[in-house]
Design a protein around this motif. Structure first.
Motif, PDB file in Angstrom:
ATOM      1  N   ARG A   1       0.744  -1.192   0.070  1.00 49.78           N
ATOM      2  CA  ARG A   1      -0.094   0.077  -0.031  1.00 49.78           C
ATOM      3  C   ARG A   1       0.837   1.381   0.042  1.00 49.78           C
ATOM      4  O   ARG A   1       1.732   1.129   0.774  1.00 49.78           O
ATOM      5  CB  ARG A   1      -0.913   0.030   1.429  1.00 49.78           C
ATOM      6  N   LYS A   2       0.539   2.144  -0.643  1.00 50.78           N
ATOM      7  CA  LYS A   2       1.309   3.380  -1.025  1.00 50.78           C
ATOM      8  C   LYS A   2       1.448   4.312   0.077  1.00 50.78           C
ATOM      9  O   LYS A   2       1.950   5.413   0.272  1.00 50.78           O
ATOM     10  CB  LYS A   2       1.095   4.113  -2.336  1.00 50.78           C
ATOM     11  N   SER A   3       0.104   4.380   1.001  1.00 50.36           N
ATOM     12  CA  SER A   3      -0.034   5.146   2.029  1.00 50.36           C
ATOM     13  C   SER A   3      -0.248   4.553   3.383  1.00 50.36           C
ATOM     14  O   SER A   3      -0.803   3.461   3.558  1.00 50.36           O
ATOM     15  CB  SER A   3      -1.147   6.205   1.585  1.00 50.36           C
ATOM     16  N   SER A   4       0.150   5.194   4.404  1.00 55.13           N
ATOM     17  CA  SER A   4      -0.238   4.613   5.942  1.00 55.13           C
ATOM     18  C   SER A   4      -1.662   5.174   6.274  1.00 55.13           C
ATOM     19  O   SER A   4      -2.261   6.011   5.589  1.00 55.13           O
ATOM     20  CB  SER A   4       0.874   5.234   6.679  1.00 55.13           C
TER      21      SER A   4
ATOM     22  N   GLN B   1      -1.525   8.852   6.820  1.00 57.01           N
ATOM     23  CA  GLN B   1      -1.692   9.613   5.459  1.00 57.01           C
ATOM     24  C   GLN B   1      -2.972   9.659   4.916  1.00 57.01           C
ATOM     25  O   GLN B   1      -3.469  10.707   4.224  1.00 57.01           O
ATOM     26  CB  GLN B   1      -0.504   8.876   4.563  1.00 57.01           C
ATOM     27  N   ASP B   2      -3.748   8.333   4.997  1.00 54.07           N
ATOM     28  CA  ASP B   2      -4.973   8.353   4.398  1.00 54.07           C
ATOM     29  C   ASP B   2      -6.206   9.402   5.276  1.00 54.07           C
ATOM     30  O   ASP B   2      -6.873   9.952   4.786  1.00 54.07           O
ATOM     31  CB  ASP B   2      -5.617   7.048   4.626  1.00 54.07           C
TER      32      ASP B   2
ATOM     33  N   LEU C   1      -5.590  12.825   3.737  1.00 50.03           N
ATOM     34  CA  LEU C   1      -6.140  12.981   2.555  1.00 50.03           C
ATOM     35  C   LEU C   1      -7.421  13.238   2.990  1.00 50.03           C
ATOM     36  O   LEU C   1      -8.187  14.135   2.457  1.00 50.03           O
ATOM     37  CB  LEU C   1      -5.932  11.723   1.905  1.00 50.03           C
TER      38      LEU C   1
ATOM     39  N   TRP D   1      -0.973  15.495  -1.695  1.00 51.87           N
ATOM     40  CA  TRP D   1      -0.520  14.408  -0.904  1.00 51.87           C
ATOM     41  C   TRP D   1       0.936  14.085  -1.136  1.00 51.87           C
ATOM     42  O   TRP D   1       1.621  13.732  -0.242  1.00 51.87           O
ATOM     43  CB  TRP D   1      -1.496  13.410  -1.313  1.00 51.87           C
ATOM     44  N   GLN D   2       1.448  14.517  -2.314  1.00 51.92           N
ATOM     45  CA  GLN D   2       2.754  14.268  -2.734  1.00 51.92           C
ATOM     46  C   GLN D   2       3.593  15.107  -1.552  1.00 51.92           C
ATOM     47  O   GLN D   2       4.753  14.642  -1.316  1.00 51.92           O
ATOM     48  CB  GLN D   2       3.161  14.655  -4.041  1.00 51.92           C
TER      49      GLN D   2
ATOM     50  N   VAL E   1       3.596  11.104  -0.219  1.00 51.14           N
ATOM     51  CA  VAL E   1       2.870   9.945  -0.925  1.00 51.14           C
ATOM     52  C   VAL E   1       2.677  10.219  -2.302  1.00 51.14           C
ATOM     53  O   VAL E   1       1.985  11.295  -2.762  1.00 51.14           O
ATOM     54  CB  VAL E   1       1.330   9.722  -0.351  1.00 51.14           C
TER      55      VAL E   1
ATOM     56  N   ALA F   1       1.039   9.018  -5.269  1.00 53.58           N
ATOM     57  CA  ALA F   1      -0.047   8.363  -5.617  1.00 53.58           C
ATOM     58  C   ALA F   1      -0.710   8.977  -6.882  1.00 53.58           C
ATOM     59  O   ALA F   1      -0.713  10.218  -7.065  1.00 53.58           O
ATOM     60  CB  ALA F   1      -0.943   8.087  -4.506  1.00 53.58           C
TER      61      ALA F   1
ATOM     62  N   ARG G   1      -9.192   5.707  -2.238  1.00 49.70           N
ATOM     63  CA  ARG G   1      -8.936   6.006  -0.847  1.00 49.70           C
ATOM     64  C   ARG G   1     -10.086   6.859  -0.239  1.00 49.70           C
ATOM     65  O   ARG G   1     -10.596   6.413   1.031  1.00 49.70           O
ATOM     66  CB  ARG G   1      -7.734   6.899  -0.475  1.00 49.70           C
TER      67      ARG G   1
END
Length: 342
Positions: free
Chosen positions: A58-61, A64-65, A68, A87-88, A92, A94, A102
């Motif tokens: 998964r690209k995000s924790s 981090q979710d 977002l 987000w970057q 992250v 994505a 998400r």
């Protein structure tokens, strides 16, 4: 390949007895590659339980979710591309597609509901109206005849058509919704109550809805509906009420006087910008879906289908819509005059 627990146990039992992987494979109890994988897993972990596939990381924790989600809630109009850029900055990397996924996981739907803009006066009037009728039951609303006008557009009332198609069929005739620059639009007037649909009439093209024309519609369409649905009850203690919105021609003295002369009582002053309170709006949606399914191709065909599908609407459908009125009233009061879900 997925193997059952018994097969894995048998392979390991043979291994413990001194059989090699090649010897076990000769028994053909499982494919050779599977046998060697199970033996390798057992030697590394000491367990016959299959390892869970790790899958794509998964690209995000979770943190981090949450970030977002908070970013989206601060500005509901922010696009997924803009959110991906923000987000970057939080570390992250994505795509906009991942952002949408998400947000969907968090229950944030990306499509806005279309509702009329409510002014302070609209909200105040909605609250006054709903407080007045907050104690009405479905039986009370069953004595109301709701009315409205609605447009029907050739080649689709909703303006879009959803189809499931195979690759390469995007422009197949069955997957295309035809469009024209100036689609023909037909306007209708109709009414209904808990007893079923009432009269429906196609309005003349380019006809101006002034007080004289509106009086003509009420005389020719409303009165027959009242006689058919309420009969002699209309002249007793339990006579019906008539609902129409606050359009200028509806509020004209000529109309108010004429309705009084016909012994027709009007439901209290209807609040502006309140289609969510009028169940006939849901009836129009049902009717338009049924008409659209048959793909009318010309004005005459469209008119015939409108009348045909209107007559096919059951009394049960009408009753269910009327039964929703106490819920509509309660929800608007709970939301302090704002839109309800209907």
């Amino acid at each position: 390949m997925v193997t059952c627990k018994e097969t894995r146990a048998a392979i390991i039992a043979l291994l413990k007895k001194g059989f090699t992987g090649k010897d076990i494979a000769a028994n053909k109890i499982a494919p050779k590659s599977t046998i060697y994988r199970i033996i390798k897993n057992f030697k590394e972990s000491g367990s016959i339980v299959a390892k869970k596939a790790s899958g794509r990381p998964r690209k995000s924790s979770k943190r981090q979710d949450r970030l977002l989600k908070l970013t989206q809630l601060r500005d509901l109009g922010t696009t997924s591309t803009e959110l991906a850029q923000e987000w970057q900055q939080a570390g992250v990397s994505a795509s906009a597609r991942t952002v949408r996924r998400r947000l969907l996981e968090d229950g944030l739907v990306l499509k806005a509901a279309k509702k009329p803009l409510l002014s302070r006066k609209n909200i105040r009037d909605r609250l006054i109206f709903c407080k007045r009728y907050r104690d009405w039951t479905a039986d009370d609303w069953g004595k109301v005849i709701f009315s409205d006008e609605s447009p029907f557009r050739l080649f689709g009332a909703s303006g879009k058509k959803l189809v499931r198609r195979r690759q390469g069929e995007r422009y197949h005739q069955s997957c295309v919704m035809p469009t024209v620059k100036h689609p023909e639009t037909i306007h209708v007037w109709g009414c209904f109550s808990a007893k079923g649909v009432g009269s429906l009439t196609i309005l003349p093209k380019n006809a101006a809805m002034n007080k004289e024309f509106y009086q003509h519609i009420l005389r020719e369409q409303l009165l027959p509906t009242i006689r058919e649905q309420f009969g002699d009850e209309q002249f007793g203690d339990e006579r019906c009420l008539f609902q129409h919105d606050g359009a200028p021609c509806h509020k004209a003295k000529l109309i108010t006087k004429w309705l009084g002369e016909q012994n027709i009582d009007i439901l209290g002053l209807w609040p502006g910008n309140s289609p969510d309170l009028n169940p006939i709006e849901n009836l129009w949606s049902i009717l338009k879906r049924q008409v659209d399914k048959q793909n009318p191709t010309n004005s005459d065909n469209l008119q015939a289908l409108i009348m045909q599908e209107w007559a096919a609407i059951s009394q049960d459908v009408a009753q269910k819509l009327i039964d929703s009125m106490p819920g509509r009233i309660a929800e608007v009061l709970e939301k302090k005059g704002q839109h309800c879900k209907y």
